[in-house]
Write an enzyme that holds these catalytic residues in place. Sequence first.
Site, PDB file in Angstrom:
ATOM      1  N   PHE B 216      25.848  27.842 -15.620  1.00 27.10           N
ATOM      2  CA  PHE B 216      25.323  27.267 -16.673  1.00 27.10           C
ATOM      3  C   PHE B 216      25.034  28.046 -17.806  1.00 27.10           C
ATOM      4  CE2 PHE B 216      22.365  25.280 -19.366  1.00 27.10           C
ATOM      5  CZ  PHE B 216      22.563  23.899 -19.391  1.00 27.10           C
ATOM      6  N   ASP B 328      24.219  36.594 -18.705  1.00 24.85           N
ATOM      7  CA  ASP B 328      23.363  35.537 -19.394  1.00 24.85           C
ATOM      8  C   ASP B 328      21.885  35.565 -18.753  1.00 24.85           C
ATOM      9  OD1 ASP B 328      21.841  33.277 -19.821  1.00 24.85           O
ATOM     10  OD2 ASP B 328      23.771  32.085 -19.912  1.00 24.85           O
ATOM     11  N   LYS B 359      14.389  31.164 -23.548  1.00 25.11           N
ATOM     12  CA  LYS B 359      13.244  30.505 -22.639  1.00 25.11           C
ATOM     13  C   LYS B 359      12.127  31.334 -22.822  1.00 25.11           C
ATOM     14  CE  LYS B 359      16.070  28.064 -19.246  1.00 25.11           C
ATOM     15  NZ  LYS B 359      15.512  26.550 -18.991  1.00 25.11           N
ATOM     16  N   THR B 383      21.494  29.825 -41.337  1.00 24.20           N
ATOM     17  CA  THR B 383      20.387  29.993 -42.077  1.00 24.20           C
ATOM     18  C   THR B 383      19.194  30.744 -41.798  1.00 24.20           C
ATOM     19  OG1 THR B 383      21.111  27.759 -42.986  1.00 24.20           O
ATOM     20  CG2 THR B 383      18.973  28.530 -43.542  1.00 24.20           C
TER      21      THR B 383
END
Lengths: 500, 500
Positions: B216, B328, B359, B383
């Site tokens: 994931f 990751d 997280k 941005t």
Amino acid sequence: MLANKCQTALFTRKFSRQLFKGYAISWKRCLTVSVEEPKKPIVTTEIPGPRSRSLLQELTSMQQASSVQFFADYEKSVGNYITDVDGNTLLDVYMQISSMPLGYNHPAMLKALADPVNQKIIANRPALGVFPGKDWPDKLRKILLHKEIAPPGLSHITTMMCGSCSNENAFKTIFIWYAEKQRGDAPFTREEMESCMMNQTPGTPRFSILSFKGAFHGRTLGSLSTTHSKYIHKIDIPGFDWPTASFPVYKYPLDENIRENQQEDNRCLAEVEELFEKYKTEKKIPVAGVIVEPIQAEGGDNHASPEFFQELQRITKKVLHDAALLIDEVQTGGGPTGKMWCHEHFNLESPPDVVTFSKKMQLGGYYHVKSLKPKQSFRIFNTWMGDPSKMILLEAILETIRKENLLHRVTTVGDYMLKQLTSLQNEFSTMINSIRGRGTFIAFNCSSPELRDTIIKKLLSKGIQTGGCGTATIRLRPALTFTEHHANIFLDTLRSILKQ
Amino acid sequence: MLANKCQTALFTRKFSRQLFKGYAISWKRCLTVSVEEPKKPIVTTEIPGPRSRSLLQELTSMQQASSVQFFADYEKSVGNYITDVDGNTLLDVYMQISSMPLGYNHPAMLKALADPVNQKIIANRPALGVFPGKDWPDKLRKILLHKEIAPPGLSHITTMMCGSCSNENAFKTIFIWYAEKQRGDAPFTREEMESCMMNQTPGTPRFSILSFKGAFHGRTLGSLSTTHSKYIHKIDIPGFDWPTASFPVYKYPLDENIRENQQEDNRCLAEVEELFEKYKTEKKIPVAGVIVEPIQAEGGDNHASPEFFQELQRITKKVLHDAALLIDEVQTGGGPTGKMWCHEHFNLESPPDVVTFSKKMQLGGYYHVKSLKPKQSFRIFNTWMGDPSKMILLEAILETIRKENLLHRVTTVGDYMLKQLTSLQNEFSTMINSIRGRGTFIAFNCSSPELRDTIIKKLLSKGIQTGGCGTATIRLRPALTFTEHHANIFLDTLRSILKQ
């Protein structure tokens, strides 16, 4: 407004005296809230100055930072003025790439952040899709879905964090809806469930989103596939083979080029029709949705007529295509065109299917029609699903917009700016042209990219921060609190530069 | 810790009395800061209770909300306990999908948010890539690149906002690096610059990221192409044709299955080699990078051996492939495995090329080696480029981790939990198995998906919030402040459920 500020200053002073007793932070640090905007820009060094250059060197040792223009002192910045670390105070007509609706240190925002109830909301960030806080439905209803705020006709809202992920999730919502129409009431097949796990058809379908040349919709891999403003954003990055139609390129002034511009609309709309057909029949990557900015911002402040958008909606919704129309209001939303949403200027036959937002709205997200609501959970999902801390700021912003009638001010000041810029254009027609805008969302072209860059630099050296877009365009993105007084400072400075 | 809390309570009380004089908000609302954690869970209604169900109905009228479990009262929640709107107080062993490192209303976080200097940072959110604040380089250096915080060997940092966009931008960084190696010192060609604007080769290259079954990595279209945990996340959404290798599926207990599990490592690594070759030679979509979780979380808390990761790195970095290794750590990073980063358990030969996070770290982003720094600006850009308001919280969190030696506590409590769970497993071996974990990042399997769902429901009805993952797994994701006392409440409750 002034009364407001003084109140806040008093409040902050008392509060800080009490607060910092024994906390080693001087209460004097709070006093800048009471500071009024300066009367005009103050420039004391070249920009970037020596402190900025030294900080840039430090930052460059940790990341690619060559896009940095200068380092700001946000404690000292106030209202429409940004102060840099070298003591220069600039009139900010760019406002953090159009993302600060009320300028710097606005008392309403600081007041919201001083509330301990709100501080707890910021400290306890929930996974909104699983354990939302008790006030969340009420906040969605009263802030984002408020009848003066939500785009007319759109009853559903999904919150996200930025413009790119809002567009990405809006695409997903469109794909899910498009696939469900084809599937009807049938359940997922085993083949679909298994093939999608390996990114293969039929579970991973070949659907597309049609976008326009010059568009900017974000930089993650899905949204980047619909972005076509500058090659440096895209080169070397894989993308989807999705269709790209021409966006109208108008001749200015508009009232002298009506027929040509109508033909330009028709040319672009015919391309849209062709691409629908080509991607369905020939490429077998049918168009599930069309994404379009009401004004192409990053691509050069390119406008299209209400009639263009009306016809685009008709083509998209044709039975033959039955795709969804997504209007990307990330840069135009939140008031700068004088309406909350720019597409409200277009008199569309029916609401767009999806409207995405971010920037001035503080958090990202999208409004959509009810029919696009996915039937199952966890299809549009992530850990945070937005950020309640941004809703605190948004609430203060929207209340200020209402209380101070800022949309009206934007319209008035925008009209004034357009009028004055037009007379400047008449005076200096070999240097600037194609003045255009809605509200204070205004731009003009320079006769060459070099001249554009020179003008932006000279404006900066005289204390005015603007931004470029497209190849030779200067774009103005002031706060909604920008007044005629600020406009005059900008206009006088621009005139003096053009005169040289 | 206790002293800390009382100080904060006193401070908050004084402050709020002053603050709200004339502001219509009662100062009593602040007093919950001083509340201690309850001794144990308190359940007074079914969950979700009547208030939660009514709020869910309201939310469902505005969005697809069927993933919501209950509505929380975050003002009343404290430490390891979450309170819902029906007055139930649950021991939270899931902590907002692993994103709350210090639990609810931690005094250090509230103190940081009460500081008016920080409130200004939150109110004045800059475009960090263009106008960063004066403290930004210093904060990056002292917080994210602090020698006890940054993954060893990684000197560069890019900040983002969430896990998905961190992975998406890490992919882009890898693609840019990969293309530059092939291009050498040659400039972009005109053909590249033009073709990329229409998403066509050679400007838009066919490069890929190799990922693993069960992985994931997020839900935007690029990161979703590397996610393979559940079909409902992926079905009907277009994706890239990128390679997916098997991830080891181990037999437990590990010490009784050493040879089989080594063979399993070898089988998966051979697949990685084959896919590198197949996507280069046959598919012509060469692998530019490999993304892997140190522990596959959403996919079922699947562990692999340090040797697997060491060999995976060797394959990735082979001259023949010369790809980048991206670890990751969105769910594993920030301390739950007893080290700041889980891959520190693996004794890799050299640092991974990229490590993504989000997280528990509050903001998203990625660390990388210097060689991956893009040469030009605006290639990795958006941005906001992260959010300084999250850095305020992160600073408070990391200081607390250091001051209270929380990584050591995680290791001790985790070892205790694993030992106790193992003896529970011996007692109830027909119902639970495959106990595994690092630190308090712990999971076990149930003998069927139905039993897993039943146990999670029963735990909830007895006041314990946990989460499922994979098909029959229960995952524990407590805060770093979770103690043996909390562990015992969980263990005793689980034992009583298994006994029934």
